[in-house]
Design an enzyme around this catalytic site. Structure first.
Site, mmCIF file in Angstrom:
data_model
loop_
_atom_site.group_PDB
_atom_site.id
_atom_site.type_symbol
_atom_site.label_atom_id
_atom_site.label_comp_id
_atom_site.label_asym_id
_atom_site.label_seq_id
_atom_site.Cartn_x
_atom_site.Cartn_y
_atom_site.Cartn_z
ATOM 1 N N GLY A 183 1.251 -0.996 0.204
ATOM 2 C CA GLY A 183 0.064 0.227 0.290
ATOM 3 C C GLY A 183 1.077 0.956 0.071
ATOM 4 N N CYS A 199 5.801 -0.098 7.718
ATOM 5 C CA CYS A 199 5.250 0.988 6.730
ATOM 6 C C CYS A 199 6.339 1.569 6.135
ATOM 7 C CB CYS A 199 5.376 2.089 7.977
ATOM 8 S SG CYS A 199 4.562 3.774 7.027
ATOM 9 N N LEU A 200 6.543 1.690 4.642
ATOM 10 C CA LEU A 200 7.824 2.444 3.747
ATOM 11 C C LEU A 200 8.521 3.121 4.255
ATOM 12 C CD1 LEU A 200 5.978 1.092 0.765
ATOM 13 C CD2 LEU A 200 7.578 -0.133 1.683
ATOM 14 N N GLN A 213 2.744 10.490 1.505
ATOM 15 C CA GLN A 213 3.926 9.489 1.676
ATOM 16 C C GLN A 213 5.364 9.633 0.860
ATOM 17 O OE1 GLN A 213 2.683 4.917 2.885
ATOM 18 N NE2 GLN A 213 4.434 4.735 3.316
ATOM 19 N N HIS A 263 -2.598 7.231 7.103
ATOM 20 C CA HIS A 263 -1.582 7.809 6.628
ATOM 21 C C HIS A 263 -1.854 9.305 6.458
ATOM 22 C CE1 HIS A 263 2.263 6.451 7.068
ATOM 23 N NE2 HIS A 263 1.556 4.586 6.017
ATOM 24 N N HIS A 288 -4.417 1.426 8.100
ATOM 25 C CA HIS A 288 -3.570 2.321 7.301
ATOM 26 C C HIS A 288 -3.130 3.106 6.599
ATOM 27 C CE1 HIS A 288 1.383 1.060 7.694
ATOM 28 N NE2 HIS A 288 1.261 1.549 7.249
ATOM 29 N N GLU A 289 -3.475 2.496 4.879
ATOM 30 C CA GLU A 289 -3.087 4.313 4.928
ATOM 31 C C GLU A 289 -3.951 5.116 5.248
ATOM 32 O OE1 GLU A 289 -1.019 3.489 2.888
ATOM 33 O OE2 GLU A 289 -0.879 1.337 2.866
HETATM 34 O O1 GNR Z 1 4.104 -2.727 2.459
HETATM 35 C C1 GNR Z 1 3.232 -2.207 3.440
HETATM 36 N N1 GNR Z 1 2.637 -3.585 4.632
HETATM 37 C C2 GNR Z 1 1.764 -3.572 5.394
HETATM 38 C C3 GNR Z 1 1.924 -4.528 6.236
HETATM 39 C C4 GNR Z 1 1.314 -4.606 7.153
HETATM 40 C C5 GNR Z 1 0.022 -3.587 7.360
HETATM 41 C C6 GNR Z 1 0.637 -2.330 6.980
HETATM 42 C C7 GNR Z 1 1.177 -3.195 5.470
HETATM 43 S S1 GNR Z 1 1.203 -1.062 5.143
HETATM 44 C C8 GNR Z 1 2.981 -1.185 4.090
HETATM 45 C C9 GNR Z 1 3.461 0.251 2.991
HETATM 46 C C10 GNR Z 1 2.537 1.147 3.708
HETATM 47 O O2 GNR Z 1 3.968 1.683 4.178
HETATM 48 N N2 GNR Z 1 1.974 2.094 3.827
HETATM 49 O O3 GNR Z 1 1.629 3.188 4.038
HETATM 50 NI NI NI Z 2 2.948 2.946 6.130
#
Ligand code: GNR
Ligand code: NI
Length: 190
Positions: A46, A97-98, A51, A143, A139-140
């Site tokens: 995601g 999270c990236l 980001q 952000h 999660h997204e």
């Molecule tokens: O790549 C991602 N893996 C992930 C694993 C578990 C829960 C959420 C994520 S999202 C993350 C990419 C990211 O930072 N998206 O904002």
């Molecule tokens: Ni993230």
């Protein structure tokens, strides 16, 4: 298409509240394409516009993607995504999270969510998600509100990881020091 740079902690732009897009036009579609490319390249499942330092309410997700297969199995794009309903039932998932590279922790969230959004053709939809898609959507969408997954873990763990990234940024010289060395902060002006 173009790869965008993913910003990481402690970049304060990760804490921005993002603005809704008035409509999904060709510029938004081009951004969604860049975001998918950047997400697959990372690789991640995601990515939120926040980001890549763009404070707009746009996210992309592909939870079908395999690590060893850069082909997009199921690229999903969402503009102005909103959680309309969340289940009482929760589930725990080890998140990453990236923007917080190489840090992983279990996060407890609602197990199922209903999300409203605009698609790439500016058409409104609602989906109900569970499993990793429900986790990733939350999660997204976090952000877009300046919220990171570490905000859902213990303060002790959160403070530890934030400190680690602050220290690393100072070591790398990618952040300005708080003040110039040798000049006391209370020195009177000339
Ligand atoms: O790549 C991602 N893996 C992930 C694993 C578990 C829960 C959420 C994520 S999202 C993350 C990419 C990211 O930072 N998206 O904002
Ligand atoms: Ni993230």
């Amino acid at each position: 298409m173009a790869l965008r740079t993913i910003i990481t902690l402690p970049d304060p732009r990760l804490r921005n509240i993002c603005e809704p897009v008035p409509e999904v036009d060709s510029a938004v579609r081009a951004l969604m394409t860049d975001m998918l490319e950047t997400m697959y390249d990372a690789p991640g499942i995601g990515l939120a516009a926040a980001q890549i330092a763009i404070p707009k309410r746009i996210i992309v997700i592909d939870v079908a993607k395999r690590k060893d297969d850069s082909a997009s199995a199921d690229p999903m794009v969402f503009a102005n995504p909103e959680i309309l309903w969340a289940s009482e039932e929760t589930s725990s998932y080890e998140e990453g999270c990236l923007s917080i590279p190489e840090y992983y922790e279990e996060v407890i969230r609602p197990a199922r969510v209903r999300v409203g959004y605009l698609d790439r053709d500016n058409k409104r939809h609602e989906i109900e998600a569970d499993g990793i898609l429900a986790t990733c959507l939350q999660h997204e969408i976090d952000h877009l509100n300046g919220v990171l997954f570490i905000d859902h873990i213990s303060k002790l763990k959160r403070d530890r990881v934030i400190k680690k990234f602050q220290k690393a940024a100072k070591r790398d010289g990618s952040e300005k020091p708080d003040r110039k060395p040798g000049l006391p902060k209370d020195m009177p002006a000339a």
